[in-house]
Design an enzyme around this catalytic site. Sequence first.
Site, PDB file in Angstrom:
ATOM      1  N   ARG A   1      -0.853   6.183  -6.872  1.00 19.59           N
ATOM      2  CA  ARG A   1      -2.214   6.595  -7.091  1.00 19.59           C
ATOM      3  C   ARG A   1      -2.202   8.251  -7.295  1.00 19.59           C
ATOM      4  O   ARG A   1      -3.026   8.678  -7.921  1.00 19.59           O
ATOM      5  CB  ARG A   1      -3.319   6.225  -6.079  1.00 19.59           C
ATOM      6  CG  ARG A   1      -3.492   4.771  -5.926  1.00 19.59           C
ATOM      7  CD  ARG A   1      -4.254   4.425  -4.481  1.00 19.59           C
ATOM      8  NE  ARG A   1      -5.298   5.298  -4.117  1.00 19.59           N
ATOM      9  CZ  ARG A   1      -5.476   5.703  -2.939  1.00 19.59           C
ATOM     10  NH1 ARG A   1      -4.948   5.179  -1.986  1.00 19.59           N
ATOM     11  NH2 ARG A   1      -6.573   6.607  -2.634  1.00 19.59           N
TER      12      ARG A   1
ATOM     13  N   ASP B   1       0.899  -1.036   0.094  1.00 18.00           N
ATOM     14  CA  ASP B   1       0.022  -0.075   0.078  1.00 18.00           C
ATOM     15  C   ASP B   1       0.695   1.258   0.117  1.00 18.00           C
ATOM     16  O   ASP B   1       0.544   2.122  -0.669  1.00 18.00           O
ATOM     17  CB  ASP B   1      -0.811   0.049   1.119  1.00 18.00           C
ATOM     18  CG  ASP B   1      -1.668   1.245   1.394  1.00 18.00           C
ATOM     19  OD1 ASP B   1      -2.383   1.712   0.617  1.00 18.00           O
ATOM     20  OD2 ASP B   1      -1.409   2.195   2.323  1.00 18.00           O
TER      21      ASP B   1
ATOM     22  N   SER C   1      -6.655   0.852   0.775  1.00 20.68           N
ATOM     23  CA  SER C   1      -5.544   1.491   1.443  1.00 20.68           C
ATOM     24  C   SER C   1      -5.770   1.784   2.772  1.00 20.68           C
ATOM     25  O   SER C   1      -4.783   1.470   3.785  1.00 20.68           O
ATOM     26  CB  SER C   1      -5.081   2.717   0.408  1.00 20.68           C
ATOM     27  OG  SER C   1      -4.352   3.538   1.008  1.00 20.68           O
TER      28      SER C   1
END
Length: 448
Positions: A168, A161, A183
Amino acid sequence: MEVRTLIERKRNGGRLSAGEWRVLMNQYAAGEVPDYQMAALAMAIFFVGLDRDEIGQLTNAMLESGARLHLDHLAVGRVDKHSTGGVGDKVSLVLAPLVAACGVAVPMMSGRGLGHTGGTLDKLEAIPGFRTGISIQEAEALLVRHQCAMLGQTSEIAPADRKLYALRDATATVESIPLIAASIMSKKLAEGLTGLVLDVKRGSGAFLPELDRGLELAKTMIALGADHGCPVVALLTAMDRPLGRACGNAVEVEEAIMALRGTGPADLMAVTYALGADMLVLGGAARDRDDARTRMEEAIASGRAARLFQAIIEAQGGNPAVVDDPGLLPQAPARALYRAPRSGTIAQVEPRAVGRGITALGGGRTRVEDTVHPAVGFVITARPGDIVREGDPLATILAQDQNGLDAGRAALDLAIRLADDVDDADPPLPLISHRVTGAGVECWDDGR
């Protein structure tokens, strides 16, 4: 495993199995899957989505890619809070010491700025010497000693993550509900919590502005928590204007200190008390939310919450004197008032424009490697609905130099919209609109 095949399958609306998610996340964390392939998969997820089982499988895969905190030996409840991101949102700085001072352990794991929003870690690091990059072992020791630790996501916790979070932001896939939910929950579940409270923002400055999408995200994360025996409560709060007055790293720390002393802005205190009440109930330190509110007010009035924040700062390498003298925080060398260009009613203070303005001043990042200047930002005293005259001060710009002051004025020109009459201004969203639990959705009652 052929990652290209997985990307193609997801792009075409297919599913990945639990085993495929696990291998993929482990390989990505180990550097065996390149960012460009993960970026392609993130974009496919953005457009196609994940079903409920896949979200759970992705969450588990990221959770299992790293280590966890071991806090079962603590004699008190362990509760954290997470905000989906906003402008002027310094609630975590207030809540962590406040709730810990009331008898609940708070492993406050936070992130850096994402998009136009500020990051709690950047705010904490505006305190001279404060270390957010502490290890799991250090965090566990702080929780024993102070019932609170304020840390960033270490390389040990959900490393898949950690990499995907930055990707992202760079690939415009932040707003995907499956990616947001997985996340947040992979990090929070790694903390060994007995409860979690979510601040889900809605409005123009939120990543998910629409009410229905905010409720969907809240329900998704509540279900993920239930899968792991961690009860989750979510409040939907307004982000159609900044929260509080201070927007920027050091000035938000100063406003958080004011809140812990009992002189914080009313909207900041209302959101803080509402979230803190559910944290104390989940943590077993209060009978109900009214009892929790009373306990928090006493912790502030007695100075106990501020003293605990001071102790946490010192324990994590920072200068504890900032709590007594916020003037020791970084100070902007250039300051200027922003005045009303004409008479009228404040129709809007648009948080995205404010957040982008902070970045333009140097207080945020456009690239991961950018240096953040902690002293810059805004103190915005104008509120939607205020009636102002030409020349009235609406905000203070805090900058590094004259170019920064000019950039700040340009940002506020976009952010602060005036209307000729109060009837021409759209009413702001309710500060707190909904409370969501495993039992369902309820409208917030009387702003309690």
